[in-house]
Design a protein around this motif. Sequence first.
Motif, PDB file in Angstrom:
ATOM      1  N   GLY A  55      34.666  -9.967 -60.161  1.00  0.00           N
ATOM      2  CA  GLY A  55      33.884 -10.581 -59.104  1.00  0.00           C
ATOM      3  C   GLY A  55      34.756 -11.121 -57.986  1.00  0.00           C
ATOM      4  N   GLN A  56      35.871 -11.746 -58.350  1.00  0.00           N
ATOM      5  CA  GLN A  56      36.790 -12.230 -57.317  1.00  0.00           C
ATOM      6  C   GLN A  56      37.413 -11.070 -56.544  1.00  0.00           C
ATOM      7  OE1 GLN A  56      37.195 -15.671 -56.571  1.00  0.00           O
ATOM      8  NE2 GLN A  56      35.357 -15.541 -57.849  1.00  0.00           N
ATOM      9  N   LEU A  57      37.716  -9.985 -57.242  1.00  0.00           N
ATOM     10  CA  LEU A  57      38.223  -8.796 -56.552  1.00  0.00           C
ATOM     11  C   LEU A  57      37.207  -8.276 -55.537  1.00  0.00           C
ATOM     12  CD1 LEU A  57      39.940  -6.680 -59.372  1.00  0.00           C
ATOM     13  CD2 LEU A  57      41.047  -7.778 -57.418  1.00  0.00           C
ATOM     14  N   MET A  58      35.944  -8.227 -55.923  1.00  0.00           N
ATOM     15  CA  MET A  58      34.905  -7.749 -55.008  1.00  0.00           C
ATOM     16  C   MET A  58      34.866  -8.584 -53.736  1.00  0.00           C
ATOM     17  SD  MET A  58      31.602  -6.966 -57.414  1.00  0.00           S
ATOM     18  CE  MET A  58      31.898  -6.921 -59.171  1.00  0.00           C
ATOM     19  N   ILE A  59      34.858  -9.896 -53.902  1.00  0.00           N
ATOM     20  CA  ILE A  59      34.719 -10.788 -52.740  1.00  0.00           C
ATOM     21  C   ILE A  59      35.937 -10.712 -51.843  1.00  0.00           C
ATOM     22  CG2 ILE A  59      34.561 -13.216 -52.057  1.00  0.00           C
ATOM     23  CD1 ILE A  59      32.846 -13.602 -54.640  1.00  0.00           C
ATOM     24  N   TRP A  60      37.131 -10.800 -52.425  1.00  0.00           N
ATOM     25  CA  TRP A  60      38.331 -10.857 -51.590  1.00  0.00           C
ATOM     26  C   TRP A  60      38.721  -9.496 -51.033  1.00  0.00           C
ATOM     27  CZ3 TRP A  60      39.687 -15.276 -49.676  1.00  0.00           C
ATOM     28  CH2 TRP A  60      39.370 -16.447 -50.361  1.00  0.00           C
ATOM     29  N   LEU A  61      38.422  -8.399 -51.744  1.00  0.00           N
ATOM     30  CA  LEU A  61      38.708  -7.072 -51.193  1.00  0.00           C
ATOM     31  C   LEU A  61      37.686  -6.655 -50.147  1.00  0.00           C
ATOM     32  CD1 LEU A  61      39.899  -4.988 -54.292  1.00  0.00           C
ATOM     33  CD2 LEU A  61      41.279  -6.020 -52.472  1.00  0.00           C
ATOM     34  N   SER A  62      36.488  -7.231 -50.194  1.00  0.00           N
ATOM     35  CA  SER A  62      35.489  -6.891 -49.171  1.00  0.00           C
ATOM     36  C   SER A  62      35.873  -7.460 -47.809  1.00  0.00           C
ATOM     37  CB  SER A  62      34.109  -7.422 -49.588  1.00  0.00           C
ATOM     38  OG  SER A  62      34.071  -8.843 -49.564  1.00  0.00           O
ATOM     39  N   TRP A  63      36.716  -8.496 -47.795  1.00  0.00           N
ATOM     40  CA  TRP A  63      37.135  -9.093 -46.516  1.00  0.00           C
ATOM     41  C   TRP A  63      37.993  -8.107 -45.710  1.00  0.00           C
ATOM     42  CZ3 TRP A  63      36.456 -13.476 -43.599  1.00  0.00           C
ATOM     43  CH2 TRP A  63      37.400 -13.711 -42.599  1.00  0.00           C
ATOM     44  N   PRO A  64      39.090  -7.562 -46.260  1.00  0.00           N
ATOM     45  CA  PRO A  64      39.878  -6.632 -45.437  1.00  0.00           C
ATOM     46  C   PRO A  64      39.399  -5.188 -45.471  1.00  0.00           C
ATOM     47  CG  PRO A  64      41.048  -7.073 -47.468  1.00  0.00           C
ATOM     48  CD  PRO A  64      39.797  -7.895 -47.514  1.00  0.00           C
ATOM     49  N   PHE A  65      38.733  -4.771 -46.560  1.00  0.00           N
ATOM     50  CA  PHE A  65      38.422  -3.347 -46.739  1.00  0.00           C
ATOM     51  C   PHE A  65      36.940  -3.014 -46.684  1.00  0.00           C
ATOM     52  CE2 PHE A  65      42.408  -4.091 -49.207  1.00  0.00           C
ATOM     53  CZ  PHE A  65      43.257  -3.393 -48.358  1.00  0.00           C
ATOM     54  N   GLY A  66      36.086  -4.007 -46.528  1.00  0.00           N
ATOM     55  CA  GLY A  66      34.659  -3.749 -46.373  1.00  0.00           C
ATOM     56  C   GLY A  66      34.029  -3.124 -47.594  1.00  0.00           C
TER      57      GLY A  66
END
Length: 281
Positions: A80-91
């Motif tokens: 879940g943390q990967l989803m949130i933080w990777l969505s910031w730079p990589f959409g």
Amino acid sequence: MSASAPDEPSRPSRAGRDLRAAIAVGVVLGAAVILSLLMLRHLFIGIVAVAAAVSTVELAGALRRGADIRVSLLPVLVGGQLMIWLSWPFGLRGLLVAFTITTLGCLAWRFRLGVDGYLRDVTASVFTAAYVPMFASFAAMLAVPSDGAFRALCFMIGVVASDTGGYAFGVLLGKHPMAPSISPKKSWEGFAGSMLTGAVAGVLSVVLLLGGEWWQGALFGAALVCSATLGDLMESVIKRDLGIKDMGNMLPGHGGLMDRMDSLLPSAVVAWMMLFWLLPQ
């Protein structure tokens, strides 16, 4: 003893909550979100990440208490943390990759408990990962563009206006239940109030904060009302199925944090899609 005696315990509102405590908690949470958006958008992402983690733990605990379903909590929390933080730079690409990794992690993590209940637990784990952190990631993606702080504020204002209008109209005028078997207190009058306040809030926020047209704001507000109402009913179904009243008890007057995220999670997805369509960067 008079009704205003100082030592008489406070009584819940007609909605079944301690209204004063609920308002105080709502104001504090709202102020934290607004300050994070106006000061530094990365702080908003952090708030979303923490809220998603806490809500994930609450939902997993509710599933365990109500139906003895064992969510693969570690993979869901980390993923879940990967989803949130990777969505910031990589959409969306970052979100999809992180969700895929989370799903694989849930499938493998559950091996250690054997065969019994494997499909049930894995299904619940993937559902939890999609329902909480994946949906929350769309709130994070709202803040990515140059006007992202205002986009996220439009989302928050729309949902709060919908919830407030629905509560007020429902308490004062509610007579016709929308879904009595799911949420007896949710009425069509309350939904009408949500639509009124949500549409007005959508028009004002989109026009004043994003420079959009009034009709774009009206569409945006109406869409958020529908998604917020759907989210509320969705969580009510889950809680009734599990035989529980609240997901948790950490917020006075509200229950658990997940009990306040119910309308926000699906609305984050709808807000991102609507603003991407109506006001593309």
